[in-house]
Design a protein around this motif. Structure first.
Motif, PDB file in Angstrom:
ATOM      1  N   THR A  50      41.407 -36.682  10.752  1.00  0.00           N
ATOM      2  CA  THR A  50      41.997 -36.804  12.088  1.00  0.00           C
ATOM      3  C   THR A  50      43.499 -37.073  12.052  1.00  0.00           C
ATOM      4  O   THR A  50      44.086 -37.429  13.071  1.00  0.00           O
ATOM      5  CB  THR A  50      41.307 -37.946  12.859  1.00  0.00           C
ATOM      6  N   GLY A  51      44.122 -36.888  10.899  1.00  0.00           N
ATOM      7  CA  GLY A  51      45.543 -37.222  10.775  1.00  0.00           C
ATOM      8  C   GLY A  51      46.429 -36.503  11.776  1.00  0.00           C
ATOM      9  O   GLY A  51      47.322 -37.114  12.375  1.00  0.00           O
ATOM     10  N   LEU A  52      46.219 -35.204  11.971  1.00  0.00           N
ATOM     11  CA  LEU A  52      47.027 -34.467  12.939  1.00  0.00           C
ATOM     12  C   LEU A  52      46.810 -34.985  14.348  1.00  0.00           C
ATOM     13  O   LEU A  52      47.761 -35.117  15.132  1.00  0.00           O
ATOM     14  CB  LEU A  52      46.691 -32.976  12.881  1.00  0.00           C
ATOM     15  N   ALA A  53      45.536 -35.270  14.677  1.00  0.00           N
ATOM     16  CA  ALA A  53      45.225 -35.778  16.009  1.00  0.00           C
ATOM     17  C   ALA A  53      45.890 -37.125  16.254  1.00  0.00           C
ATOM     18  O   ALA A  53      46.417 -37.389  17.341  1.00  0.00           O
ATOM     19  CB  ALA A  53      43.714 -35.884  16.179  1.00  0.00           C
ATOM     20  N   VAL A  54      45.865 -37.982  15.244  1.00  0.00           N
ATOM     21  CA  VAL A  54      46.505 -39.293  15.368  1.00  0.00           C
ATOM     22  C   VAL A  54      48.012 -39.130  15.576  1.00  0.00           C
ATOM     23  O   VAL A  54      48.620 -39.754  16.456  1.00  0.00           O
ATOM     24  CB  VAL A  54      46.215 -40.162  14.133  1.00  0.00           C
ATOM     25  N   ALA A  55      48.614 -38.276  14.766  1.00  0.00           N
ATOM     26  CA  ALA A  55      50.061 -38.065  14.863  1.00  0.00           C
ATOM     27  C   ALA A  55      50.453 -37.510  16.232  1.00  0.00           C
ATOM     28  O   ALA A  55      51.547 -37.797  16.746  1.00  0.00           O
ATOM     29  CB  ALA A  55      50.525 -37.117  13.761  1.00  0.00           C
ATOM     30  N   ALA A  56      49.554 -36.728  16.828  1.00  0.00           N
ATOM     31  CA  ALA A  56      49.845 -36.118  18.130  1.00  0.00           C
ATOM     32  C   ALA A  56      49.472 -37.013  19.295  1.00  0.00           C
ATOM     33  O   ALA A  56      49.709 -36.652  20.456  1.00  0.00           O
ATOM     34  CB  ALA A  56      49.104 -34.789  18.238  1.00  0.00           C
ATOM     35  N   GLY A  57      48.873 -38.166  19.012  1.00  0.00           N
ATOM     36  CA  GLY A  57      48.478 -39.080  20.069  1.00  0.00           C
ATOM     37  C   GLY A  57      47.246 -38.655  20.836  1.00  0.00           C
ATOM     38  O   GLY A  57      47.035 -39.088  21.980  1.00  0.00           O
ATOM     39  N   LEU A  58      46.395 -37.833  20.229  1.00  0.00           N
ATOM     40  CA  LEU A  58      45.170 -37.405  20.896  1.00  0.00           C
ATOM     41  C   LEU A  58      44.160 -38.543  20.936  1.00  0.00           C
ATOM     42  O   LEU A  58      44.149 -39.422  20.067  1.00  0.00           O
ATOM     43  CB  LEU A  58      44.555 -36.201  20.176  1.00  0.00           C
ATOM     44  N   GLU A  59      43.289 -38.530  21.926  1.00  0.00           N
ATOM     45  CA  GLU A  59      42.268 -39.569  22.056  1.00  0.00           C
ATOM     46  C   GLU A  59      41.235 -39.435  20.940  1.00  0.00           C
ATOM     47  O   GLU A  59      40.768 -38.333  20.625  1.00  0.00           O
ATOM     48  CB  GLU A  59      41.575 -39.455  23.411  1.00  0.00           C
ATOM     49  N   LEU A  60      40.873 -40.570  20.356  1.00  0.00           N
ATOM     50  CA  LEU A  60      39.851 -40.614  19.319  1.00  0.00           C
ATOM     51  C   LEU A  60      38.632 -41.384  19.824  1.00  0.00           C
ATOM     52  O   LEU A  60      38.717 -42.150  20.782  1.00  0.00           O
ATOM     53  CB  LEU A  60      40.390 -41.281  18.055  1.00  0.00           C
ATOM     54  N   ARG A  61      37.491 -41.198  19.170  1.00  0.00           N
ATOM     55  CA  ARG A  61      36.302 -41.965  19.484  1.00  0.00           C
ATOM     56  C   ARG A  61      36.275 -43.235  18.627  1.00  0.00           C
ATOM     57  O   ARG A  61      36.811 -43.275  17.510  1.00  0.00           O
ATOM     58  CB  ARG A  61      35.044 -41.171  19.186  1.00  0.00           C
ATOM     59  N   GLY A  62      35.582 -44.257  19.124  1.00  0.00           N
ATOM     60  CA  GLY A  62      35.417 -45.484  18.367  1.00  0.00           C
ATOM     61  C   GLY A  62      34.417 -45.329  17.241  1.00  0.00           C
ATOM     62  O   GLY A  62      33.631 -44.373  17.189  1.00  0.00           O
TER      63      GLY A  62
ATOM     64  N   ALA B  51      38.011 -37.152  20.234  1.00  0.00           N
ATOM     65  CA  ALA B  51      37.267 -37.084  21.490  1.00  0.00           C
ATOM     66  C   ALA B  51      37.518 -35.736  22.167  1.00  0.00           C
ATOM     67  O   ALA B  51      38.666 -35.323  22.349  1.00  0.00           O
ATOM     68  CB  ALA B  51      37.690 -38.224  22.415  1.00  0.00           C
ATOM     69  N   VAL B  52      36.435 -35.050  22.521  1.00  0.00           N
ATOM     70  CA  VAL B  52      36.538 -33.809  23.276  1.00  0.00           C
ATOM     71  C   VAL B  52      35.621 -33.890  24.489  1.00  0.00           C
ATOM     72  O   VAL B  52      34.716 -34.732  24.552  1.00  0.00           O
ATOM     73  CB  VAL B  52      36.166 -32.575  22.418  1.00  0.00           C
ATOM     74  N   ASP B  53      35.841 -32.999  25.451  1.00  0.00           N
ATOM     75  CA  ASP B  53      34.936 -32.922  26.586  1.00  0.00           C
ATOM     76  C   ASP B  53      33.858 -31.883  26.297  1.00  0.00           C
ATOM     77  O   ASP B  53      33.756 -31.375  25.173  1.00  0.00           O
ATOM     78  CB  ASP B  53      35.703 -32.618  27.879  1.00  0.00           C
ATOM     79  N   GLY B  54      33.063 -31.550  27.295  1.00  0.00           N
ATOM     80  CA  GLY B  54      31.973 -30.613  27.086  1.00  0.00           C
ATOM     81  C   GLY B  54      32.415 -29.215  26.733  1.00  0.00           C
ATOM     82  O   GLY B  54      31.611 -28.408  26.262  1.00  0.00           O
ATOM     83  N   ARG B  55      33.685 -28.906  26.947  1.00  0.00           N
ATOM     84  CA  ARG B  55      34.224 -27.593  26.569  1.00  0.00           C
ATOM     85  C   ARG B  55      34.971 -27.656  25.249  1.00  0.00           C
ATOM     86  O   ARG B  55      35.664 -26.716  24.870  1.00  0.00           O
ATOM     87  CB  ARG B  55      35.147 -27.054  27.667  1.00  0.00           C
ATOM     88  N   LEU B  56      34.866 -28.784  24.569  1.00  0.00           N
ATOM     89  CA  LEU B  56      35.506 -29.040  23.273  1.00  0.00           C
ATOM     90  C   LEU B  56      37.022 -29.152  23.381  1.00  0.00           C
ATOM     91  O   LEU B  56      37.739 -29.022  22.389  1.00  0.00           O
ATOM     92  CB  LEU B  56      35.116 -27.978  22.237  1.00  0.00           C
ATOM     93  N   ARG B  57      37.518 -29.451  24.587  1.00  0.00           N
ATOM     94  CA  ARG B  57      38.945 -29.692  24.778  1.00  0.00           C
ATOM     95  C   ARG B  57      39.276 -31.130  24.421  1.00  0.00           C
ATOM     96  O   ARG B  57      38.565 -32.059  24.804  1.00  0.00           O
ATOM     97  CB  ARG B  57      39.336 -29.429  26.237  1.00  0.00           C
ATOM     98  N   THR B  58      40.365 -31.311  23.713  1.00  0.00           N
ATOM     99  CA  THR B  58      40.859 -32.648  23.410  1.00  0.00           C
ATOM    100  C   THR B  58      41.679 -33.163  24.589  1.00  0.00           C
ATOM    101  O   THR B  58      41.847 -32.475  25.604  1.00  0.00           O
ATOM    102  CB  THR B  58      41.745 -32.632  22.151  1.00  0.00           C
ATOM    103  N   SER B  59      42.242 -34.351  24.435  1.00  0.00           N
ATOM    104  CA  SER B  59      43.101 -34.909  25.478  1.00  0.00           C
ATOM    105  C   SER B  59      44.474 -34.254  25.514  1.00  0.00           C
ATOM    106  O   SER B  59      45.254 -34.491  26.431  1.00  0.00           O
ATOM    107  CB  SER B  59      43.263 -36.419  25.281  1.00  0.00           C
ATOM    108  N   GLY B  60      44.786 -33.428  24.514  1.00  0.00           N
ATOM    109  CA  GLY B  60      46.068 -32.723  24.485  1.00  0.00           C
ATOM    110  C   GLY B  60      45.971 -31.382  25.186  1.00  0.00           C
ATOM    111  O   GLY B  60      44.959 -30.674  25.076  1.00  0.00           O
ATOM    112  N   ALA B  61      47.008 -30.992  25.883  1.00  0.00           N
ATOM    113  CA  ALA B  61      47.008 -29.720  26.601  1.00  0.00           C
ATOM    114  C   ALA B  61      46.848 -28.545  25.638  1.00  0.00           C
ATOM    115  O   ALA B  61      47.565 -28.446  24.636  1.00  0.00           O
ATOM    116  CB  ALA B  61      48.313 -29.570  27.393  1.00  0.00           C
TER     117      ALA B  61
END
Length: 406
Positions: free
Chosen positions: A245-257, A265-275
């Motif tokens: 998850t290094g790239l996601a962390v660096a980009a500030g994307l939401e992660l799961r606990g 973390a993704v939604d039902g369409r597999l979209r992350t919190s990043g645009a």
């Protein structure tokens, strides 16, 4: 419309299936795949089984021919991504270049978990995740007589089976009462424990390794917390994996606990919190309509299903992901399929078995509060569709009906 390409970051099966799906669904724009490995994307299950034993050649790992990529995608091998700027829609690569994207799929997979054992850096200590690691392990197995495996999960037990089939002495160290207990619970873990002891594996249950012993820079054995020494020419560390998850962390994307297994973390369409950023495969923590919680699964079928789904979602399909986890294993003369999800050994009320455990031909169901959570077929084929229907039912069949499942 942006002229920037759609970009996939990853070198595994999720990346491969996403790329194929883009073209199958009619996407005609530029497509770039970025992977830190030296090869086009490949699948990993053979690395601990037939490829490790020398029963399959390298070409069997690649589900898509190289000429397909030549026609359909720009594959940047040996170019790990090192940074991600969602605002600028830019991916930084290790060679100092940057790659702009219109839409991005993170399919970065997972890496072996490395615990800080003294001696873990000795020669003769192995990890298993990449084709090169499998080849190094295979070469070492040809020369070894005694193999120590630290970890009794899927990788550890599959390599144990392969090593025994190659005639090596094998000792497996596990923390649980049975191998695979964290996934299957003690009841079905016992089945696999007996399978391996029947094939000559020395299973050390409830045993914690303290250090890897070495002489002249090379591993010669394992020492447990109790002070016992077990000699070994080769040591495999197989204590689990951690999502990349290094790239996601660096980009500030939401992660799961951690309570949900971590991951992006993704939604039902597999979209992350990043645009315009999606995630698939090992790293994606996906909301499950059936289980009412996010689920992150590190298995072959999930890579296939989520890679395909993410590509379609990136092309505008708004369908929610609703695949049940599925995985398989082959160990000695046992073939197994499993579908569903159980959060841990304490997350079910009972295991109901139809068939014969003794003859290793049965179907097992994990049930809780009147519903079936998961099912596993051992040497019983083409039944997972029926098992899935039972899992998805609002009310489970009676115990008696499950026991007579044929």
């Amino acid at each position: 419309m942006s002229s920037a390409p759609h970009v996939i970051v990853g070198g595994g099966l999720a990346a491969s299936k996403a790329a194929q799906t883009f073209r199958e669904e009619g996407y005609e724009g530029d497509l770039v795949i970025v992977t830190g490995e030296a090869h086009r994307p490949y699948e990993r299950p053979p690395l601990s089984k037939d490829y490790l034993r020398g029963e399959a050649d390298r070409s069997a790992l690649f589900t898509v021919d190289e000429d397909w990529y030549d026609r359909h995608a720009d594959v940047r091998t040996g170019s790990p991504a090192t940074g991600l700027d969602p605002g600028a829609r830019r991916l930084a690569l290790a060679d100092g270049t940057a790659l702009e994207y219109a839409k991005l799929l993170l399919a970065t997979g997972s890496s072996p978990l490395v615990l800080p054992f003294p001696g873990a850096d000795l020669r003769g200590v192995h990890l298993l995740r990449t084709v090169e690691q499998s080849e190094h392990l295979a070469a070492a197995l040809k020369e070894a007589e005694r193999v120590a495996i630290v970890g009794d999960g899927w990788i550890g037990m599959e390599v144990a089976a392969s090593a025994r089939q190659m005639g090596r002495e094998v000792t497996v160290f596990g923390l649980g009462a049975q191998p695979l207990e964290r996934v299957l619970g003690p009841e079905m873990g016992l089945v696999f424990g007996k399978l391996h002891t029947d094939h000559g594996v020395d299973l050390r249950r409830r045993t914690q390794v303290a250090k890897i012993l070495g002489e002249e820079g090379r591993a010669v054995g394992v020492e447990t917390k109790d002070g016992e020494r077990v000699d070994a020419d080769l040591v495999l560390l197989a204590v689990g994996a951690t999502p990349n998850t290094g790239l996601a962390v660096a980009a500030g994307l939401e992660l799961r606990g951690r309570e949900f297994g971590g991951g992006v973390a993704v939604d039902g369409r597999l979209r992350t919190s990043g645009a315009d950023i999606w995630a698939a495969g090992d790293i994606a923590s996906v909301p499950s309509p059936r289980f009412g919680r996010p689920v992150r699964v590190e298995h072959w079928q999930t890579a296939i299903d989520s890679g395909r789904h993410a590509a379609r979602a990136m092309l505008g399909d708004d369908t929610a992901y609703d695949k049940l986890p599925y995985f398989f294993t082959d160990q000695y003369d046992l073939g197994m399929e499993y579908t569903g999800f159980v959060a841990g050994p304490d997350a079910y009320d009972e295991v109901v078995v139809s068939g014969s455990v003794e003859s290793l031909e049965f179907v097992a169901f994990w049930a809780k509060d009147g519903r079936v959570l998961a099912g596993m077929g051992v040497n019983t084929w083409d039944r997972m569709g029926e098992v899935e229907a039972i899992i998805r039912a609002e009310k489970a069949p009676t115990t008696e009906a499950l026991q007579s499942f044929r």
